[in-house]
Motif scaffolding. Structure first.
Motif, mmCIF file in Angstrom:
data_model
loop_
_atom_site.group_PDB
_atom_site.id
_atom_site.type_symbol
_atom_site.label_atom_id
_atom_site.label_comp_id
_atom_site.label_asym_id
_atom_site.label_seq_id
_atom_site.Cartn_x
_atom_site.Cartn_y
_atom_site.Cartn_z
ATOM 1 N N TYR A 197 0.867 -1.184 0.000
ATOM 2 C CA TYR A 197 0.000 0.000 0.000
ATOM 3 C C TYR A 197 0.897 1.226 0.000
ATOM 4 O O TYR A 197 1.646 1.470 0.943
ATOM 5 N N THR A 198 0.835 2.010 -1.089
ATOM 6 C CA THR A 198 1.730 3.157 -1.263
ATOM 7 C C THR A 198 0.917 4.402 -1.573
ATOM 8 O O THR A 198 0.636 4.701 -2.743
ATOM 9 N N PRO A 199 0.464 5.145 -0.564
ATOM 10 C CA PRO A 199 -0.334 6.355 -0.827
ATOM 11 C C PRO A 199 0.493 7.423 -1.539
ATOM 12 O O PRO A 199 1.714 7.480 -1.392
ATOM 13 N N GLN A 200 -0.186 8.255 -2.314
ATOM 14 C CA GLN A 200 0.452 9.340 -3.051
ATOM 15 C C GLN A 200 -0.237 10.657 -2.696
ATOM 16 O O GLN A 200 -1.368 10.677 -2.222
ATOM 17 N N GLN A 201 0.450 11.752 -2.935
ATOM 18 C CA GLN A 201 -0.074 13.046 -2.541
ATOM 19 C C GLN A 201 -1.315 13.438 -3.337
ATOM 20 O O GLN A 201 -2.268 13.978 -2.798
ATOM 21 N N SER A 202 -1.317 13.188 -4.647
ATOM 22 C CA SER A 202 -2.424 13.611 -5.489
ATOM 23 C C SER A 202 -2.789 12.494 -6.459
ATOM 24 O O SER A 202 -2.078 11.500 -6.590
ATOM 25 N N ARG A 203 -3.884 12.668 -7.169
ATOM 26 C CA ARG A 203 -4.289 11.680 -8.158
ATOM 27 C C ARG A 203 -3.321 11.651 -9.334
ATOM 28 O O ARG A 203 -3.120 10.614 -9.956
ATOM 29 N N PHE A 204 -2.769 12.794 -9.666
ATOM 30 C CA PHE A 204 -1.743 12.819 -10.716
ATOM 31 C C PHE A 204 -0.559 11.946 -10.300
ATOM 32 O O PHE A 204 -0.056 11.145 -11.092
ATOM 33 N N ASP A 205 -0.132 12.103 -9.049
ATOM 34 C CA ASP A 205 0.977 11.284 -8.545
ATOM 35 C C ASP A 205 0.614 9.804 -8.536
ATOM 36 O O ASP A 205 1.476 8.945 -8.758
ATOM 37 N N GLU A 206 -0.663 9.495 -8.278
ATOM 38 C CA GLU A 206 -1.120 8.100 -8.347
ATOM 39 C C GLU A 206 -0.864 7.518 -9.732
ATOM 40 O O GLU A 206 -0.373 6.393 -9.870
ATOM 41 N N ALA A 207 -1.264 8.271 -10.763
ATOM 42 C CA ALA A 207 -1.109 7.777 -12.138
ATOM 43 C C ALA A 207 0.360 7.556 -12.474
ATOM 44 O O ALA A 207 0.732 6.542 -13.085
ATOM 45 N N ILE A 208 1.216 8.501 -12.084
ATOM 46 C CA ILE A 208 2.657 8.353 -12.340
ATOM 47 C C ILE A 208 3.220 7.164 -11.564
ATOM 48 O O ILE A 208 4.056 6.405 -12.061
ATOM 49 N N PHE A 209 2.748 6.983 -10.330
ATOM 50 C CA PHE A 209 3.167 5.823 -9.532
ATOM 51 C C PHE A 209 2.833 4.527 -10.256
ATOM 52 O O PHE A 209 3.650 3.601 -10.318
ATOM 53 N N ALA A 429 -4.761 8.490 -3.425
ATOM 54 C CA ALA A 429 -4.392 9.903 -3.328
ATOM 55 C C ALA A 429 -4.849 10.448 -1.976
ATOM 56 O O ALA A 429 -5.932 10.122 -1.493
ATOM 57 N N LEU A 430 -4.008 11.264 -1.382
ATOM 58 C CA LEU A 430 -4.328 11.820 -0.062
ATOM 59 C C LEU A 430 -5.185 13.067 -0.156
ATOM 60 O O LEU A 430 -5.889 13.414 0.789
ATOM 61 N N GLN A 431 -5.112 13.762 -1.300
ATOM 62 C CA GLN A 431 -5.936 14.950 -1.447
ATOM 63 C C GLN A 431 -6.137 15.280 -2.917
ATOM 64 O O GLN A 431 -5.397 14.839 -3.777
ATOM 65 N N GLU A 432 -7.192 16.061 -3.177
ATOM 66 C CA GLU A 432 -7.483 16.575 -4.509
ATOM 67 C C GLU A 432 -7.654 18.082 -4.361
ATOM 68 O O GLU A 432 -8.631 18.559 -3.803
ATOM 69 N N GLY A 433 -6.656 18.836 -4.850
ATOM 70 C CA GLY A 433 -6.652 20.262 -4.553
ATOM 71 C C GLY A 433 -6.458 20.447 -3.065
ATOM 72 O O GLY A 433 -5.505 19.946 -2.466
ATOM 73 N N LYS A 434 -7.398 21.142 -2.429
ATOM 74 C CA LYS A 434 -7.330 21.342 -0.982
ATOM 75 C C LYS A 434 -8.219 20.373 -0.219
ATOM 76 O O LYS A 434 -8.275 20.406 1.004
#
Length: 817
Positions: A197-209, A429-434
């Motif tokens: 389980y590897t959380p990412q900061q944003s959804r964009f980062d999820e896709a790159i991950f 993703a941990l957040q979307e925008g704010k």
């Protein structure tokens, strides 16, 4: 006559493939839907759905309706009504089951009766009619006697139904009753534990991950066909995955296929007057590309697939054109029809193609992989939200129309993912925008282990480190422009093009002043940011700001009209009235922007109202916007001088107030105007729902002074004319400062009250606006990057500012104009 042959009735084409690969002998495998629509059970042909919707449109136009009068011009609503009529028929459900209001039920019944009458008079049948015929024929057929065995796939599992409707369920019951029918043996693998389980900061980062994790597996000699990327919402992640996968040497195969509108061969087809000419071009082009080596014999299958789908689309459009002419005496523009059909057409992926399989969980129940990377696992997208419309709620669709419960369905899909792979790697993703995001409650038993060793450089990152591979001519031209000392069209200098500036607003002026290239991409090209799409059903900060502005406006107008007597303190009745206004405004906004668009209100929408009301009646550690607003009202004159809100204005080429839109070059919108008639002081106030910070205020004042921030200056440019004999004050009102509010970034015609707006400032402001207008029309969109200018830029990921220090246009935030 009976042959030693097995008939396998499958729930999907994937089931067909799997059964045939695991069984030998004489087998005929067919999906239930294909079986029921075959000539063995119905000699009728269902009319095209587009014909059906056109027929329904004619019905609505011929009737005098009150409740549904808008349907005659609402194409999407006609489509939903047509689908609802067919769904009710397939599930043997009457309109009375949906508890419609009397007038709505009365008009729907009239529409349904008229539709049936017109359809029969034209000798037409819809898909539901044909299915009903098939069920009747199924009750008295010897078709199955020709087979030695009838094997039926699993159509119910863990509370999930894999048949489409009640009629299909009846068909299954009839077939199951055959003496030589048997059910397929279900092989349930054990549910494997989640690997990482590897959380990412944003959804964009999820896709790159996901891309990097796949590439890391491939570098460990795992075949690309043994790896899959699964996402809770494929549409939201597709653009990023498509854009970045090639940089890591990967090809993706999307389960939904390739959109027809993205197919280069389809774009070529549109250039030809008729299909015969296109067919001739296609044959010649394929032969030439094979001879020259551009196209391999392996690659020809992909081109052939594209051609066959285009041909199928062309034939459908041709038949539709003939039928609309024959049935409705209507000529439809052929190209418009082709484009309309193409919008909903996908070219399916080749079964034996190579590449990484990318799908949503519902398309993974029977696919087996070594590694699955599962992204898009936050609560806002997984499970997907149940959708309703103006004809049925999500609960009614589930209860009456055969739609499975979204939560149970997603739980089943997730369990299947865990069964069908050796290693399941999850990211959230941990957040979307704010907005904070939370992992779906469906996903449990998460390990503490994170995926390691997936970080690597893409081709672009090689380029940043002065290591790259030779690319095509256009790419090399782009690279050469970046190495050149002078700026060129890749940097935004488009002197050979001409643009219209249009009517400029404070926002568009701010964008150009910050970075002309950012303005070009946003306002002229309308470029979509290269980022994960926002959740369309969620409310963003801008939505919340709009709701609050409307609440403040209604409350202030009622105070001015005398409907609300503020008195000396905020009493319970006043708070209750503010709460009622907030509830009405919130509900109206949800109705317009969620319900009327066919979306379903959810808990996040209700949370917005709860957040606004926090602390209004009782103490709360996090005070909402409304109690802050009310406190501000009582400590700042109780709206004694409130004059108006939502004041729109236009300024012409001489910066004079005008009502003529054709002459306007600047427009504005003022939140609130207060007027102290006795002392002749006019105050312009703009509400800001974000937090106050001193750094933000200092920057705004500095930018207003150097003509890089235009909101308050434009307001004063208008107000100094509309109220020429008044002192004009203006400021921004932050609704979040500690536990209260804060007026900041003051600008005034009185030097004692803030940044001075005098004749000299006004002339400088006008000169700067003219310069920006000229720059736009002359094609000068050279980028001006800096830490402040690039802050929150939606196009930062497609901008090459970071590799242009030698051009001398990057500094530490000074004047880059």
């Amino acid at each position: 006559m009976k042959f030693n042959q097995t008939l396998f009735i499958a729930r999907s084409t994937e089931s067909v493939d799997i059964y045939l690969s695991n069984h030998t002998g004489a087998i005929k495998a067919i999906t239930l839907g294909a079986l029921l629509s075959s000539e063995f059970f119905s000699s009728s042909v269902a009319m095209d759905a587009m014909i059906g919707k056109m027929l329904l449109q004619r019905v609505v136009e011929s009737l005098k309706l009150d409740h549904f009068d808008y349907l005659s011009t609402a194409e999407s609503a006609i489509g939903e009504l047509y689908a609802h009529i067919l769904a009710c028929k397939r599930n043997k459900i009457s309109l009375e089951s949906f508890d419609y209001p009397p007038q709505k039920l009365f008009e729907l019944s009239i529409i349904l009766d008229a539709y049936k009458t017109l359809k029969q008079s034209m000798g037409l049948k819809d898909n539901a009619d044909v299915l009903i015929e098939a069920i009747e024929a199924l009750k008295d057929t010897d078709y199955f006697n020709t087979y030695s065995k009838v094997v039926i796939d699993t159509f119910e599992e863990n509370g999930v139904r894999f048949y489409g409707n009640t009629l299909e369920k009846e068909a299954l019951d009839i077939i199951r009753a055959l003496p030589h029918a048997q059910s397929v043996e279900t092989d349930h693998h054990s549910v494997n534990p989640i690997a990482t389980y590897t959380p990412q900061q944003s959804r964009f980062d999820e896709a790159i991950f996901a891309i990097k994790a796949v590439r890391a597996s491939m570098m460990k000699d795992v075949k690309d066909t043994d790896i899959a990327i699964v996402t809770g919402n494929l549409g939201s992640y597709r653009r990023v995955l498509e854009s970045y996968a090639p940089q890591y040497g990967m090809k993706l195969r999307f389960s939904s296929g390739t959109p027809m509108l993205q197919c280069p061969l389809f774009q070529t087809y549109l250039l030809y007057k008729n299909f015969e000419e296109f067919n001739e071009f296609y044959a010649q082009k394929v032969q030439e590309d094979l001879t020259s080596g551009i196209l391999t014999y392996e690659g020809i299958e992909e081109v052939k697939q594209q051609f066959l789908q285009i041909k199928k689309l062309h034939l459908r459009a041709t038949k539709l054109r003939e039928n609309t002419q024959k049935l409705f005496d209507t000529k439809i523009d052929f190209k418009e029809m082709i484009l309309s059909l193409a919008e909903e057409t996908y070219i399916p992926p080749l079964k034996e193609d190579y590449g990484i399989w990318v799908a949503e969980p519902n398309q993974m129940t029977q696919h087996v992989f070594k590694h699955i990377i599962f992204i898009g696992t936050d609560l806002s997208v997984f499970p997907p939200k149940s959708k309703g419309n103006f004809l049925s709620t999500p609960d009614q669709r589930e209860h009456y129309l055969g739609v499975d419960n979204s939560y149970l369905l997603s739980q089943y899909y997730f369990d299947q993912l865990r069964r069908n792979c050796e290693s399941l790697h999850i990211s959230t993703a941990l957040q979307e925008g704010k907005k904070k995001l939370f992992i779906s409650p469906i996903i449990t038993d998460l390990p503490v282990i994170r995926l390691e060793g997936y970080e690597m450089e893409s081709e672009n990152e090689y380029l940043l480190h002065h290591r790259r591979f030779h690319q095509d001519e256009r790419f090399e031209e782009y690279v050469s422009s970046m190495h050149a000392n002078e700026t060129g069209h890749y940097d935004g200098l488009l002197s050979e093009h001409r643009f219209e500036s249009g009517v400029l607003s404070a926002s568009s002026l701010n964008e150009y002043a910050k970075c002309p290239l950012r303005y070009l991409l946003t306002y002229q090209y309308g470029a979509e940011p290269l980022m994960i799409e926002r959740d369309d059903d969620a409310l963003e900060a801008s939505d919340i700001g709009t709701i609050f502005h409307s609440i403040a406006e209604v409350f202030s107008k009622e105070v001015k009209a005398g409907s609300i007597d503020l008195g000396d303190e905020a009493t319970i009745p006043i708070k209750e009235r503010l709460q009622a206004i907030a509830t009405d405004v919130h509900q109206s906004y949800i109705q317009k922007h969620i319900v009327d668009e066919g979306k379903t209100p959810n808990i996040f929408h209700e949370i917005v109202l709860d957040d606004l009301l926090k602390g209004l009646f009782e103490e709360h550690h996090e005070r909402g916007l409304l109690i802050r607003f009310l406190d501000y009202v009582y400590t700042n004159g109780k709206l004694e001088h409130f004059e108006k809100s939502e004041q729109r204005f236009l300024l012409d080429d001489d910066f004079m107030i005008t009502a003529d839109k054709d002459k306007a070059i600047v427009k504005g919108f003022i939140d609130r105007i207060d007027l102290d008639k006795e002392n002749k002081i006019l105050t312009v106030i703009d509400y800001k729902t974000g937090k106050y910070s001193k750094d933000k205020e200092n920057r705004l004042i500095e930018e207003m002074g150097s003509f890089k921030q235009f909101q308050l200056p434009l307001y004063l440019l208008y107000a100094s004319q509309a109220y020429a004999d008044h002192t004009i004050d203006s400021y921004l009102l932050a609704m979040r400062d500690g536990k209260g509010t804060k007026g900041y970034a003051h600008m005034s015609t009185d030097e004692a009250n803030g940044l001075l707006f005098n004749e000299a400032y006004a002339q400088g402001l006008k000169l700067r606006i003219r310069e920006i207008k000229a720059g736009i029309e002359e094609g000068d969109f050279r980028m001006s990057p800096s830490d402040t200018n690039c802050e929150y830029c939606p196009h930062e990921r497609i901008c090459h500012k970071d590799i242009l220090p030698h051009k001398g246009i990057i500094d530490d935030g000074g004047d880059n104009e």
